[in-house]
Design a protein around this motif. Structure first.
Motif, mmCIF file in Angstrom:
data_model
loop_
_atom_site.group_PDB
_atom_site.id
_atom_site.type_symbol
_atom_site.label_atom_id
_atom_site.label_comp_id
_atom_site.label_asym_id
_atom_site.label_seq_id
_atom_site.Cartn_x
_atom_site.Cartn_y
_atom_site.Cartn_z
ATOM 1 N N ASP A 67 0.822 -1.204 0.000
ATOM 2 C CA ASP A 67 0.000 0.000 0.000
ATOM 3 C C ASP A 67 0.858 1.257 0.000
ATOM 4 O O ASP A 67 0.606 2.185 -0.780
ATOM 5 N N ARG A 71 1.284 4.012 -3.082
ATOM 6 C CA ARG A 71 0.840 5.394 -2.864
ATOM 7 C C ARG A 71 1.940 6.398 -3.115
ATOM 8 O O ARG A 71 1.667 7.498 -3.614
ATOM 9 N N THR A 72 3.187 6.066 -2.799
ATOM 10 C CA THR A 72 4.243 7.084 -2.820
ATOM 11 C C THR A 72 5.404 6.798 -3.760
ATOM 12 O O THR A 72 6.116 7.733 -4.151
ATOM 13 N N HIS A 78 0.531 0.679 -7.565
ATOM 14 C CA HIS A 78 -0.832 1.166 -7.335
ATOM 15 C C HIS A 78 -1.811 0.501 -8.299
ATOM 16 O O HIS A 78 -2.883 0.030 -7.892
ATOM 17 N N TYR A 141 -5.951 12.604 -7.573
ATOM 18 C CA TYR A 141 -5.040 11.527 -7.213
ATOM 19 C C TYR A 141 -3.867 12.043 -6.383
ATOM 20 O O TYR A 141 -3.410 11.368 -5.446
ATOM 21 N N GLN A 145 -2.585 10.784 -2.717
ATOM 22 C CA GLN A 145 -1.196 10.390 -2.437
ATOM 23 C C GLN A 145 -0.668 11.043 -1.165
ATOM 24 O O GLN A 145 0.103 10.446 -0.418
ATOM 25 N N ALA A 148 -2.880 9.273 3.516
ATOM 26 C CA ALA A 148 -3.024 7.815 3.519
ATOM 27 C C ALA A 148 -4.477 7.387 3.697
ATOM 28 O O ALA A 148 -4.919 6.406 3.081
ATOM 29 N N TYR A 151 -6.322 7.897 0.481
ATOM 30 C CA TYR A 151 -5.891 6.863 -0.469
ATOM 31 C C TYR A 151 -6.632 5.552 -0.206
ATOM 32 O O TYR A 151 -7.052 4.863 -1.134
ATOM 33 N N GLN A 152 -6.817 5.223 1.070
ATOM 34 C CA GLN A 152 -7.581 4.023 1.412
ATOM 35 C C GLN A 152 -9.033 4.151 0.977
ATOM 36 O O GLN A 152 -9.629 3.184 0.475
ATOM 37 N N TYR A 213 5.380 10.727 -7.545
ATOM 38 C CA TYR A 213 6.035 9.503 -7.119
ATOM 39 C C TYR A 213 7.545 9.705 -6.985
ATOM 40 O O TYR A 213 8.181 10.370 -7.806
#
Length: 279
Positions: A67, A71-72, A78, A141, A145, A148, A151-152, A213
């Motif tokens: 996860d 995300r990062t 992802h 998006y 990012q 958290a 993002y979930q 990213y």
């Protein structure tokens, strides 16, 4: 191979609670079925295995270092999360819930109508595709990012709408919506077009859409290469759609053959009756 990758476990309370609640509800539903009729063969052990395997895979995707990486650090990870949740976990969950398990839901006032509306083929397809594309608008998006929890929420909404999206093809409560095999094939084909188009954009646009990213230098991976891998992964659901359409096609042919045989039998019977009358 793990050098530079985040190995932080994502123990999101909301996601963990959702998976535990689903497990508890399923166990209670299975006990209810077994209590009512121990001889009921519509609920098999394979159904329960499929259900809990799906939850375990979902937990791996959402609660492990995968996860944080998705995300990062790697957009391709992802997209792997989404593909696993929407094309592996969702069908397994639906397979694990035969009609005898879900039937009590339809007995609750209002639930049958809500479920029927959400799983109507056009509505289910629009909900999933709009949810998926909304979360992948670069501005939205980027917000997910940075947060958290958000993002979930993104991952869970895509996962839950993918369950609705699969329902017209795999849902066990057939009385809600009945579709012929040709309509199912058309649904599977057209439903996947928005995601496929987005996948081609990722692969062929030549522009990096998500610049937040931080790819570990040890991977020797450029941002656009990472995006291209993500796009290639996103084409997998389209291949799954073809796999799903194949048995529908052969069942349709079998159905046509059976109707032809019955029509021939009726014609022969009518001819035989006419011959007897003339005799």
């Amino acid at each position: 191979m793990l050098d530079g990758l985040l190995l932080t476990w994502a123990w999101h309370p909301g996601t963990l609670a959702l998976l535990l609640i689903l497990s508890l509800l399923y166990v209670l539903a299975v006990r209810r079925v077994r209590t009512r009729s121990s001889q009921d063969t519509s609920l098999r052990a394979l159904h329960s295995v499929a259900f809990f395997v799906a939850l375990l895979i979902a937990a791996f995707v959402l609660l492990t270092p995968m996860d944080a990486i998705g995300r990062t650090q790697l957009f391709s990870v992802h997209m792997a999360q989404i593909v696993i949740l929407s094309t592996v976990c969702a069908p397994l969950l639906l397979y694990g819930c035969p009609a005898v398990v879900l039937q009590p839901l339809t007995e609750i006032p209002g639930i049958r109508e809500i479920l029927g509306a959400l799983t109507f083929p056009l509505v289910a397809s629009i909900l999933f595709n709009v949810t998926f594309l909304f979360w992948h608008v670069p501005r939205f998006y980027a917000s997910a990012q940075r947060n958290a929890t958000l993002y979930q929420i993104e991952m869970l909404t895509i996962f839950l709408t993918s369950l609705l999206n699969w329902w017209p093809l795999l849902g066990s409560l057939r009385q809600l919506h009945r579709m012929s095999y040709p309509i199912k094939m058309l649904y599977a084909f057209f439903d996947g077009q928005p995601v496929d188009i987005f996948a081609f954009v990722l692969v062929f646009t030549g522009v990096v859409l998500y610049r937040s990213y931080v790819i570990p230098p040890q991977l020797n991976l450029t941002p656009f290469a990472d995006q291209t891998i993500a796009g290639a992964l996103l084409l997998i659901p389209g291949l799954i759609d073809l796999v799903v359409m194949t048995p529908f096609f052969f069942r349709w042919l079998e159905q046509i053959e059976q109707r032809t045989v019955l029509a021939d039998q009726r014609r022969e019977e009518m001819e035989y009756e006419e011959e007897e009358v003339q005799a």
